[in-house]
Design an enzyme around this catalytic site. Structure first.
Site, PDB file in Angstrom:
ATOM      1  N   ILE A  37      -0.794  -1.774   7.516  1.00 29.93           N
ATOM      2  CA  ILE A  37      -1.782  -1.617   8.632  1.00 29.93           C
ATOM      3  C   ILE A  37      -3.135  -1.199   8.064  1.00 29.93           C
ATOM      4  O   ILE A  37      -3.591  -0.317   7.482  1.00 29.93           O
ATOM      5  CB  ILE A  37      -1.741  -0.177   9.544  1.00 29.93           C
ATOM      6  N   ASP A  38      -3.949  -2.283   8.026  1.00 27.73           N
ATOM      7  CA  ASP A  38      -5.480  -2.089   7.571  1.00 27.73           C
ATOM      8  C   ASP A  38      -6.287  -1.860   8.787  1.00 27.73           C
ATOM      9  O   ASP A  38      -6.588  -2.586   9.710  1.00 27.73           O
ATOM     10  CB  ASP A  38      -5.881  -3.523   7.029  1.00 27.73           C
ATOM     11  N   THR A  85      -5.922   2.071   9.433  1.00 32.03           N
ATOM     12  CA  THR A  85      -5.261   3.180   9.918  1.00 32.03           C
ATOM     13  C   THR A  85      -5.980   4.080  10.449  1.00 32.03           C
ATOM     14  O   THR A  85      -5.579   4.432  11.641  1.00 32.03           O
ATOM     15  CB  THR A  85      -4.566   3.706   8.662  1.00 32.03           C
ATOM     16  N   ASP A  99      -6.250  -4.630   0.440  1.00 26.06           N
ATOM     17  CA  ASP A  99      -7.549  -4.736   1.564  1.00 26.06           C
ATOM     18  C   ASP A  99      -8.075  -5.990   1.423  1.00 26.06           C
ATOM     19  O   ASP A  99      -8.807  -6.366   2.347  1.00 26.06           O
ATOM     20  CB  ASP A  99      -8.426  -3.761   1.303  1.00 26.06           C
ATOM     21  N   GLU A 124       0.744  -1.094   0.054  1.00 31.86           N
ATOM     22  CA  GLU A 124      -0.118  -0.030   0.117  1.00 31.86           C
ATOM     23  C   GLU A 124       0.872   1.101  -0.061  1.00 31.86           C
ATOM     24  O   GLU A 124       0.665   2.265  -0.863  1.00 31.86           O
ATOM     25  CB  GLU A 124      -0.911  -0.010   1.162  1.00 31.86           C
ATOM     26  N   ASP A 158      -1.014  -4.927   3.067  1.00 29.64           N
ATOM     27  CA  ASP A 158      -1.396  -3.781   3.671  1.00 29.64           C
ATOM     28  C   ASP A 158      -0.669  -3.873   5.257  1.00 29.64           C
ATOM     29  O   ASP A 158      -1.054  -4.755   5.899  1.00 29.64           O
ATOM     30  CB  ASP A 158      -2.827  -3.856   3.714  1.00 29.64           C
TER      31      ASP A 158
END
Ligand code: IPD
Length: 279
Positions: free
Chosen positions: A92-93, A95, A220, A70, A90
């Site tokens: 940190i999915d 955020t 995601d 990402e 990802d």
């Protein structure tokens, strides 16, 4: 070849644990927030550091593999999926959840070979839940098998989606109208946990019956795609047709009946594609 992918998956789980530890530590400190494409599209130093940690670990062990991350894409890297073994990351999915310390935050990694998802992991690091799935081998949470609810009746279902400001007034109106249409069926309720990957895992373990979204990205969806399929669920395009990882849209459901009904209610809007630059 299959053992090679298993070794990759084992490595993926280890690196996700390390990334999750980094995220938990960061949650104890001050978080500096930056905006990306809009005031509701956020990034932090931790997103970038976690992605670097994951990518450097993969590149060191598997130098010939491709990576789509990402934050690397936000910095200008390509997001075109090829036949190569590819890690879709990802860091940190969720955020926005992370910056508010709302506890649904995860590391999501999907691994594709010839454009097909071979395995996926989603590490919900505040809850310490490690969701894992490999093609044909089942889905697990912390090593325990998981499966979808099996619910067939939309009127008995709990549906997940995400709502956020959209600067395009027509799209914003359509997104809200879609929520109204689903609520009016009526369903038992709609929830928005704030992380696409965790939403997919919640359907995979039977805590919700469906999740739909237009406007998310391949990072995601990639990890969760393996998990929902292996948990016995369905994943389709928002139209109800075949799922396309680069299409930025999906419906995930416990059964085809529920996915079809959601597809029927939804008015689509154009969200572009992850690989649009090559079209
Ligand atoms: C976001 C989350 C959120 C969804 C957004 C995504 P990020 O991912 O999955 O639930 O509504 O569309 O972009 O930015 O936290 O990785």
């Amino acid at each position: 070849m299959s053992d090679e992918w298993q070794e990759c998956m084992d490595h993926c789980v280890e690196v996700a644990k390390e990334a999750g530890k980094m995220i938990r530590e960061a949650l104890q400190k001050d978080i500096s927030i930056m905006e990306k494409s809009s005031p509701v599209d956020l990034v932090t130093e931790t997103d970038r550091k976690v992605e670097q940690l994951i990518i450097s670990s993969i590149k060191e062990k598997y130098p010939t593999h491709s990576v789509i991350g990402e934050e690397s894409v936000a910095a200008g890297a390509s997001s075109v999926l090829t036949d190569d073994p590819t890690w879709i990351i990802d860091p940190i999915d969720g955020t926005t959840n992370f910056v508010h310390r709302f506890p649904f935050v995860c590391v999501s990694i999907g691994f594709t070979v010839k454009k097909e998802v071979e395995f996926g992991i989603v590490y919900s690091c505040v809850e310490d839940k490690m969701y894992t799935a490999r093609k044909g081998k089942g889905a697990f949470c912390n090593g325990v098998p998981i499966k979808v609810s099996g619910q067939e009746d939309i009127k008995q279902s709990l549906v997940l989606t995400e709502m956020m400001f959209n600067k395009n007034p027509e799209r914003f109106k359509t997104m809200l109208a879609n929520v109204k249409s689903i609520l009016t069926i009526p369903v038992h309720g709609i929830r928005s946990p704030g992380s696409a990957a965790i939403n997919m895992c919640l359907v995979a373990c039977g805590s919700a019956d469906a999740y739909y979204h237009m406007g998310i990205y391949c990072w995601d969806m990639a990890g969760g795609a393996a998990i929902i399929r292996e948990a016995g669920g369905v994943i389709v395009d928002i139209s109800g047709g075949p799922f396309d990882l680069m299409s930025r849209r999906l419906i995930v459901a416990s059964t085809k009946a529920i996915a079809d009904r959601i597809a029927k209610e939804i008015t689509q809007f154009d969200v572009g594609r992850d690989d649009a630059k090559v079209q």
